[in-house]
Enzyme design. Structure first.
Site, short mmCIF file in Angstrom:
data_model
loop_
_atom_site.label_atom_id
_atom_site.label_comp_id
_atom_site.label_asym_id
_atom_site.label_seq_id
_atom_site.Cartn_x
_atom_site.Cartn_y
_atom_site.Cartn_z
N SER A 41 -1.95 4.97 8.88
CA SER A 41 -2.42 5.62 7.65
C SER A 41 -3.90 5.42 7.40
O SER A 41 -4.50 6.15 6.60
CB SER A 41 -1.63 5.09 6.44
N ASP A 322 -5.64 2.12 -3.15
CA ASP A 322 -4.28 1.79 -3.59
C ASP A 322 -4.00 0.35 -3.19
O ASP A 322 -4.93 -0.44 -3.01
CB ASP A 322 -3.25 2.80 -3.05
N HIS A 325 -4.90 0.59 1.07
CA HIS A 325 -5.90 1.41 1.76
C HIS A 325 -7.28 1.32 1.12
O HIS A 325 -7.40 1.37 -0.11
CB HIS A 325 -5.43 2.86 1.80
#
Length: 358
Positions: A41, A322, A325
């Site tokens: 991600s 978040d 990340h």
């Protein structure tokens, strides 16, 4: 009395890093013909959008500062690999494999997938994801497409040798595997030392597969300090320390072994250049003042942003967007120091600019 995070020094640090790199970037043709991206991600640019998984970021407030808005990137703006692509001179962002057209694949493909790992099972409790092994199969398919388009195997083989290959994977083998003992058996099967060893052994095979597919300029990101992410701090607590130290100790074992692997690969494959990007060095606080590490967005139990929630207003003052990340400002710092190492510990033995030129 607790100290307040030194927001100003962080902004100055990023600004200086950006100025250093911009000085070296000259408008014109990209420095390499193509750029292929593998990972999780931290690099995903939309490959997970069509998958049945909780690990997707194709909703606001993700993308609030990205030129095209919501895209599937797990941050407010550009990812590290987006910014590195710009520093390499690519006028457009490298497309995700899921949507890449024949015209686009000549400049590269992004295979990254949220929750993917080196190990096949990592992240499986969240749903589908494209593991590193599957990303390599997708790259094989891309090469077949390139061969058909270029219609000259010798040309394609030489073309692929000039490209940059960047891999940023391994975080989910900890976050969404080893650190969840109720779901995965790895933590009862392996000590942290043994787990780092088996991970790097499997990663070594994957990188050699990439070499066999034509890669000659390969940059591997080490893992960041997972124990300093807001989500893991919330979950495990820190016993009064800034981060979850035992997690960072486990990650350090992996990073040390990956750096040693780079030496081995460079010895074994003299016609290629492998390099290690030291995220721990690049992300380390400057001085003794801790950086702010609270999420910018309102987060769900799994650490991702709550859909359609309002993020913090001054996103340039947050390290994390978040629970896991980095924000775009952090990604800018990481990308610039990966492209041109500011201190010797940032990259080993080459920075990405050197890789592109040699």
């Amino acid at each position: 009395m607790s100290r307040q995070p030194n927001y100003l020094s962080y902004r100055v640090l990023v600004f200086v890093g950006v100025i250093q790199v911009i000085t070296f970037v000259v408008a014109g043709e990209p420095q390499v013909p193509c750029y292929f991206i593998f990972g999780d991600s931290l690099v995903d640019s939309g490959n997970n959008n069509g998958l049945v998984t909780l690990a997707k970021a194709n909703y606001p407030p993700y993308g609030i500062d990205f030129p095209q808005g919501v895209s599937g990137r797990f941050t407010n703006g550009r990812t590290v690999v987006d910014i590195i692509g710009q520093l390499l001179g690519f006028p457009k962002f490298i497309p995700p494999y899921a949507t890449a057209t024949d015209q686009e694949i000549n400049t590269g493909v992004n295979y990254g997938s949220g929750s993917a790992g080196i190990r096949e099972e990592s992240g499986s409790h969240l749903g589908d994801r494209i593991s590193m092994d599957r990303q390599l199969l997708n790259h094989q398919a891309t090469i077949s497409r390139l061969l058909a388009l270029q219609n000259n195997k010798t040309f394609t083989d030489e073309y692929l040798k000039k490209c940059i290959y960047l891999s940023n994977i391994g975080s989910n083998d900890y976050i969404n595997n080893y650190l969840i003992p109720n779901t995965y058996t790895t933590s009862t099967t392996y000590t942290t030392e043994e787990y780092a060893t088996v991970l790097v052994q499997q990663y070594s095979q994957q990188l050699q597969t990439l070499y066999n597919l034509g890669a000659r300029k390969l940059a591997m990101f080490g893992l960041g300090q997972i124990g300093c992410t807001p989500a893991e701090i919330k979950r495990f607590g820190t016993n009064g320390k800034p981060c979850v130290e035992w997690i960072n100790d486990a990650v350090k074992l992996f990073n040390d072994k990956l750096k040693s692997l780079v030496d081995d690969l460079n010895s074994n494959y003299s016609d290629a250049k492998f390099t290690f990007i030291n995220l721990t060095s690049i992300s380390a606080p400057q001085g003794d003042v801790p950086l702010p590490n609270t999420p910018c967005c309102e987060v769900r139990e799994d650490g991702q942003c709550v859909s359609n929630s309002s993020p913090c207003l001054v996103r340039a003052l947050r390290v994390f967007y978040d629970g896991f990340h980095p924000s775009e400002i952090s990604n800018t710092l990481i990308a610039t120091r990966s492209y041109i190492g500011v201190i010797p510990a940032d990259t080993y033995p080459y920075d990405i600019r050197y890789l592109a030129r040699h």
